[in-house]
Design a protein around this motif. Sequence first.
Motif, PDB file in Angstrom:
ATOM      1  N   THR A 117      13.758 -13.757  19.504  1.00 56.11           N
ATOM      2  CA  THR A 117      12.852 -12.813  20.145  1.00 56.11           C
ATOM      3  C   THR A 117      13.686 -11.691  20.757  1.00 56.11           C
ATOM      4  O   THR A 117      14.911 -11.759  20.774  1.00 56.11           O
ATOM      5  N   HIS A 118      13.032 -10.652  21.260  1.00 55.16           N
ATOM      6  CA  HIS A 118      13.708  -9.558  21.977  1.00 55.16           C
ATOM      7  C   HIS A 118      14.766  -8.866  21.123  1.00 55.16           C
ATOM      8  O   HIS A 118      15.740  -8.343  21.661  1.00 55.16           O
ATOM      9  N   ASP A 119      14.603  -8.839  19.818  1.00 56.31           N
ATOM     10  CA  ASP A 119      15.618  -8.226  18.959  1.00 56.31           C
ATOM     11  C   ASP A 119      14.960  -7.594  17.738  1.00 56.31           C
ATOM     12  O   ASP A 119      14.731  -8.266  16.726  1.00 56.31           O
ATOM     13  N   PRO A 120      14.615  -6.306  17.802  1.00 54.83           N
ATOM     14  CA  PRO A 120      13.946  -5.646  16.671  1.00 54.83           C
ATOM     15  C   PRO A 120      14.762  -5.677  15.379  1.00 54.83           C
ATOM     16  O   PRO A 120      14.183  -5.727  14.291  1.00 54.83           O
ATOM     17  N   LEU A 121      16.097  -5.623  15.488  1.00 58.72           N
ATOM     18  CA  LEU A 121      16.944  -5.616  14.300  1.00 58.72           C
ATOM     19  C   LEU A 121      16.783  -6.906  13.513  1.00 58.72           C
ATOM     20  O   LEU A 121      16.568  -6.902  12.293  1.00 58.72           O
ATOM     21  N   LEU A 122      16.849  -8.047  14.206  1.00 59.00           N
ATOM     22  CA  LEU A 122      16.677  -9.337  13.535  1.00 59.00           C
ATOM     23  C   LEU A 122      15.214  -9.594  13.179  1.00 59.00           C
ATOM     24  O   LEU A 122      14.924 -10.209  12.149  1.00 59.00           O
ATOM     25  N   ALA A 123      14.287  -9.109  13.993  1.00 62.48           N
ATOM     26  CA  ALA A 123      12.864  -9.280  13.692  1.00 62.48           C
ATOM     27  C   ALA A 123      12.491  -8.572  12.396  1.00 62.48           C
ATOM     28  O   ALA A 123      11.704  -9.082  11.588  1.00 62.48           O
ATOM     29  N   SER A 124      13.075  -7.395  12.177  1.00 63.22           N
ATOM     30  CA  SER A 124      12.827  -6.664  10.941  1.00 63.22           C
ATOM     31  C   SER A 124      13.346  -7.442   9.739  1.00 63.22           C
ATOM     32  O   SER A 124      12.674  -7.552   8.706  1.00 63.22           O
ATOM     33  N   ALA A 125      14.555  -7.988   9.875  1.00 60.49           N
ATOM     34  CA  ALA A 125      15.117  -8.782   8.775  1.00 60.49           C
ATOM     35  C   ALA A 125      14.246  -9.999   8.488  1.00 60.49           C
ATOM     36  O   ALA A 125      13.987 -10.340   7.328  1.00 60.49           O
ATOM     37  N   ARG A 126      13.772 -10.661   9.525  1.00 57.21           N
ATOM     38  CA  ARG A 126      12.921 -11.845   9.344  1.00 57.21           C
ATOM     39  C   ARG A 126      11.629 -11.494   8.608  1.00 57.21           C
ATOM     40  O   ARG A 126      11.226 -12.191   7.659  1.00 57.21           O
ATOM     41  N   GLN A 127      10.987 -10.423   9.034  1.00 62.09           N
ATOM     42  CA  GLN A 127       9.729 -10.015   8.407  1.00 62.09           C
ATOM     43  C   GLN A 127       9.916  -9.727   6.917  1.00 62.09           C
ATOM     44  O   GLN A 127       9.120 -10.171   6.078  1.00 62.09           O
ATOM     45  N   ARG A 128      10.972  -8.992   6.595  1.00 64.57           N
ATOM     46  CA  ARG A 128      11.190  -8.617   5.192  1.00 64.57           C
ATOM     47  C   ARG A 128      11.725  -9.773   4.361  1.00 64.57           C
ATOM     48  O   ARG A 128      11.465  -9.847   3.157  1.00 64.57           O
TER      49      ARG A 128
END
Length: 273
Positions: A177-188
């Motif tokens: 959580t709290h990490d847009p960079l990793l959240a983007s990778a997870r989503q894609r």
Amino acid sequence: MIELPVLAAADLERRFGGLRRLYGDAGYARLRSARVMLVGVGGVGSWAAEALARCGVAALTLVDLDQVAESNINRQVQALGATLGQAKVQALRERIADIHPGCEVTPVEDFATPQNWATLVAAAAPDIVIDACDQSSAKLALAAWALATRTTFVSVGAAGGKRRAQRVEVSDLAEVTHDPLLASARQRLRRLHGAARQGPIGLRCVWSREPVAAPTAASVTYGGADGGTDGSTDGSTDGSLNCHGYGSVVSVTATFGMVAAGEAVEQWLARAD
């Protein structure tokens, strides 16, 4: 390029013998044989490289196109007055040579991209890869490759705008959580590469749930996953996933790097069981 001194086996044992006492003979031998690739050697990756060199690994491939700048001195281990203007990978190679002369260090002056990643990783043939880059497209390419190949792999989230080193933690990408960079990778990864939509994804990440601190300086802008310079001077953020505009402190960036190195070592040793 500097000449690497040749040390007797007894000298290397004296330098790294503490690892044998910690991990045992088999673990020590496995660690000393490891070949590691670091993608990004800034405020996070440079400290991971330092840690791995001091763990006596056999080889390090360092991938980064940047040169040492004065703005790097607050957080990057190879950034000194004497190394300003030098390629980061070359400056780090020279530092590592003085720590572990037996380590085979390959500096790659390039940025990892989705287009060149297959070529870069094939040339390095690593046992372990640490992703400390701050480009979302490259992060996705590396993560997708790691899922497909099941290589020992650690992906590092954003350290820019963070102040509390004690908040750094390690978990599966699904729990970040709290990490847009990793959240983007997870989503894609889920949408494009078949990653699990429920439960663990199978990628270990270093990240912090600390909320990002907004920049306070009006005259200097820092960006990148580790707070690297983006060239702006208005003190504003650009809204990208690279954390442009956020400041950085070595106690946090170095902790991210050290934790990434430690996690990579633990994964590598566990695979021998």
